[in-house]
Design a protein around this motif. Structure first.
Motif, PDB file in Angstrom:
ATOM      1  N   VAL A  41       0.872  -1.423  -0.198  1.00 32.88           N
ATOM      2  CA  VAL A  41      -0.071  -0.035   0.040  1.00 32.88           C
ATOM      3  C   VAL A  41       0.908   1.150  -0.006  1.00 32.88           C
ATOM      4  O   VAL A  41       0.606   2.117  -0.896  1.00 32.88           O
ATOM      5  N   THR A  42       1.901   1.107   0.645  1.00 31.26           N
ATOM      6  CA  THR A  42       2.855   2.496   1.052  1.00 31.26           C
ATOM      7  C   THR A  42       3.572   2.672  -0.338  1.00 31.26           C
ATOM      8  O   THR A  42       3.933   3.749  -0.529  1.00 31.26           O
ATOM      9  N   ALA A  43       3.995   1.656  -1.088  1.00 32.21           N
ATOM     10  CA  ALA A  43       4.638   1.857  -2.250  1.00 32.21           C
ATOM     11  C   ALA A  43       3.890   2.656  -3.270  1.00 32.21           C
ATOM     12  O   ALA A  43       4.699   3.282  -4.335  1.00 32.21           O
ATOM     13  N   GLU A  44       2.571   2.836  -3.424  1.00 28.74           N
ATOM     14  CA  GLU A  44       1.848   3.339  -4.161  1.00 28.74           C
ATOM     15  C   GLU A  44       2.082   4.891  -4.128  1.00 28.74           C
ATOM     16  O   GLU A  44       1.603   5.629  -3.021  1.00 28.74           O
ATOM     17  N   VAL A 161      -9.281  -2.528  -2.545  1.00 28.05           N
ATOM     18  CA  VAL A 161     -10.024  -2.773  -1.314  1.00 28.05           C
ATOM     19  C   VAL A 161      -9.312  -3.968  -0.486  1.00 28.05           C
ATOM     20  O   VAL A 161      -9.296  -5.009  -0.815  1.00 28.05           O
ATOM     21  N   LEU A 162      -9.066  -3.857   0.798  1.00 29.04           N
ATOM     22  CA  LEU A 162      -8.354  -4.876   1.665  1.00 29.04           C
ATOM     23  C   LEU A 162      -9.285  -5.809   2.025  1.00 29.04           C
ATOM     24  O   LEU A 162     -10.334  -5.182   2.786  1.00 29.04           O
ATOM     25  N   ASP A 163      -9.250  -6.966   2.005  1.00 22.89           N
ATOM     26  CA  ASP A 163     -10.191  -7.917   2.717  1.00 22.89           C
ATOM     27  C   ASP A 163      -9.577  -8.150   4.067  1.00 22.89           C
ATOM     28  O   ASP A 163      -8.577  -7.388   4.440  1.00 22.89           O
ATOM     29  N   ALA A 164     -10.331  -8.824   4.920  1.00 24.52           N
ATOM     30  CA  ALA A 164     -10.070  -8.762   6.285  1.00 24.52           C
ATOM     31  C   ALA A 164      -8.770  -9.461   6.508  1.00 24.52           C
ATOM     32  O   ALA A 164      -8.204  -8.927   7.337  1.00 24.52           O
ATOM     33  N   ALA A 165      -8.298 -10.504   6.001  1.00 30.03           N
ATOM     34  CA  ALA A 165      -6.827 -11.100   6.104  1.00 30.03           C
ATOM     35  C   ALA A 165      -5.738  -9.860   5.714  1.00 30.03           C
ATOM     36  O   ALA A 165      -4.781  -9.705   6.380  1.00 30.03           O
ATOM     37  N   GLU A 166      -6.269  -9.234   4.639  1.00 31.30           N
ATOM     38  CA  GLU A 166      -5.151  -8.206   4.002  1.00 31.30           C
ATOM     39  C   GLU A 166      -5.166  -7.006   5.166  1.00 31.30           C
ATOM     40  O   GLU A 166      -4.169  -6.226   5.329  1.00 31.30           O
ATOM     41  N   GLU A 168      -5.885  -7.177   8.322  1.00 34.68           N
ATOM     42  CA  GLU A 168      -4.905  -7.674   9.366  1.00 34.68           C
ATOM     43  C   GLU A 168      -3.222  -7.540   9.107  1.00 34.68           C
ATOM     44  O   GLU A 168      -2.615  -7.107   9.865  1.00 34.68           O
ATOM     45  N   GLU A 169      -2.934  -8.067   7.890  1.00 36.23           N
ATOM     46  CA  GLU A 169      -1.744  -8.009   7.613  1.00 36.23           C
ATOM     47  C   GLU A 169      -1.088  -6.739   7.622  1.00 36.23           C
ATOM     48  O   GLU A 169       0.015  -6.266   7.544  1.00 36.23           O
ATOM     49  N   HIS A 170      -1.966  -5.597   6.883  1.00 39.43           N
ATOM     50  CA  HIS A 170      -1.386  -4.251   6.844  1.00 39.43           C
ATOM     51  C   HIS A 170      -1.314  -3.625   8.079  1.00 39.43           C
ATOM     52  O   HIS A 170      -0.244  -2.997   8.338  1.00 39.43           O
ATOM     53  N   TRP A 171      -2.137  -3.957   9.009  1.00 38.09           N
ATOM     54  CA  TRP A 171      -1.905  -3.419  10.489  1.00 38.09           C
ATOM     55  C   TRP A 171      -0.894  -4.015  11.097  1.00 38.09           C
ATOM     56  O   TRP A 171       0.150  -3.451  11.686  1.00 38.09           O
ATOM     57  N   ARG A 172      -0.858  -5.126  11.041  1.00 41.48           N
ATOM     58  CA  ARG A 172       0.312  -5.867  11.804  1.00 41.48           C
ATOM     59  C   ARG A 172       1.779  -5.520  11.061  1.00 41.48           C
ATOM     60  O   ARG A 172       2.851  -5.473  11.783  1.00 41.48           O
ATOM     61  N   GLY A 173       1.709  -5.329   9.841  1.00 39.63           N
ATOM     62  CA  GLY A 173       2.801  -5.018   8.994  1.00 39.63           C
ATOM     63  C   GLY A 173       3.532  -3.587   9.495  1.00 39.63           C
ATOM     64  O   GLY A 173       4.467  -3.148   8.997  1.00 39.63           O
TER      65      GLY A 173
END
Length: 306
Positions: A41-44, A161-166, A168-173
């Motif tokens: 996400v940050t790369a954009e 649009v991030l699904d639930a798993a994404e 979670e990955e985005h927040w923890r990342g």
């Protein structure tokens, strides 16, 4: 938003919006932030559209606004500092370990002097309330605004649009990024759902002060060099579109038909164009540097002297 009484700020060179990537770094070093949804996400490049909204959200916390009002010199133009923050964030996200730590240390050194007590009372914050930039709760709020606005831009303006798993990955990342900017693990919401609840509670308690409005006026009336007519108006339209409605209203950013139309046109343009754009155009070059560094084999250790 009434900006007629505000001084004309120095023009922002357009080149400042295209910060150069750091050097190649140590081969094989993944850096502080691991590859995954947070870095994707940050790369954009488009996430920079959320910069003004993130700043306005940050200073809608009265203690952050007081620190900015007392310890920042706005005669240089707030957008210049926004772009300096962008460069630091990109280096921490995509640099190697030492590059990331060095960028965070530089920001930390600047923040070390930001401390004091509030000069006037606002709802929920009495006069004399102490603040400091390194306060874990304030650091968490600043981090949360960056995470939330980047994801919101990706969803609304890129159709990512991030699904639930994404989510979670985005927040923890984002956690290694947060910890490098003085957010202790103990205060980080443990799941994406907890983060959403934290966000809703925090937004409900925001108070837009005169100090916050001063920052907003500078951010949203920034002029460029060379001049680009309409940039400030577009920034106001996109920021009004991104902000939670209650916060936009508190800043006087009415979602007028003209602003809704401008934001809608920007969304349609970016969603249509992004799939056709090569990554070297649509993504920050910092991401490509990180990918090349990660793919490179670490240097072999020198043979022991015989």
């Amino acid at each position: 938003m009434d900006t007629t009484a505000r001084p004309r700020l120095p023009r922002l060179p357009l080149g400042a919006a295209f910060p150069p990537p750091p050097g190649p770094g140590a081969p094989g070093d993944p850096g502080v932030c691991a590859p995954g949804a947070f870095r994707e996400v940050t790369a954009e490049r488009a996430v920079v559209l959320g910069g003004p909204a993130a700043i306005l959200l940050q200073v809608a916390h009265p203690l952050v606004a007081e620190g900015v009002a007392v310890h920042s010199d706005y005669t240089a133009g707030p957008a210049h500092r926004l772009l300096a923050t962008l460069q630091a964030a990109l280096t921490v996200t995509f640099g190697d370990t030492e590059q990331a730590r060095a960028a965070a240390r530089e920001v930390g050194a600047q923040h070390a002097r930001v401390r004091g007590t509030t000069r006037a009372a606002v709802p929920g914050t009495p006069a004399g309330t102490p603040y400091r930039a390194g306060d874990p709760d304030l650091a968490l709020w600043v981090h949360a605004t960056l995470v939330w606005t980047a994801r919101r831009v990706a969803e609304r303006y890129l159709g990512r649009v991030l699904d639930a798993a994404e989510r979670e990955e985005h927040w923890r990342g984002s956690w290694p990024f947060a910890r490098l900017f003085a957010v202790p693990q103990a205060v980080l919401p443990p799941t994406a759902a907890d983060f959403e609840r934290y966000w809703e509670r925090s937004v409900a308690g925001l108070v837009v002060t005169d100090a916050a409005r001063t920052v907003a006026g500078g951010i949203l009336t920034q002029r460029t060099r060379p001049p680009l007519p309409g940039v400030a108006a577009l920034a106001r339209s996109v920021t009004a579109d991104l902000l939670p409605p209650s916060v936009a209203d508190a800043y006087g950013l009415a979602r007028t038909p003209g602003r809704r139309a401008a934001a809608g046109a920007a969304r349609a343009l970016l969603r249509t164009a992004r799939p056709a754009l090569p990554d070297r155009v649509a993504r920050w070059p910092h991401a490509a540097v990180a990918e090349r560094r990660l793919a490179a084999a670490p240097a072999a250790p020198a043979p022991a002297a015989g």
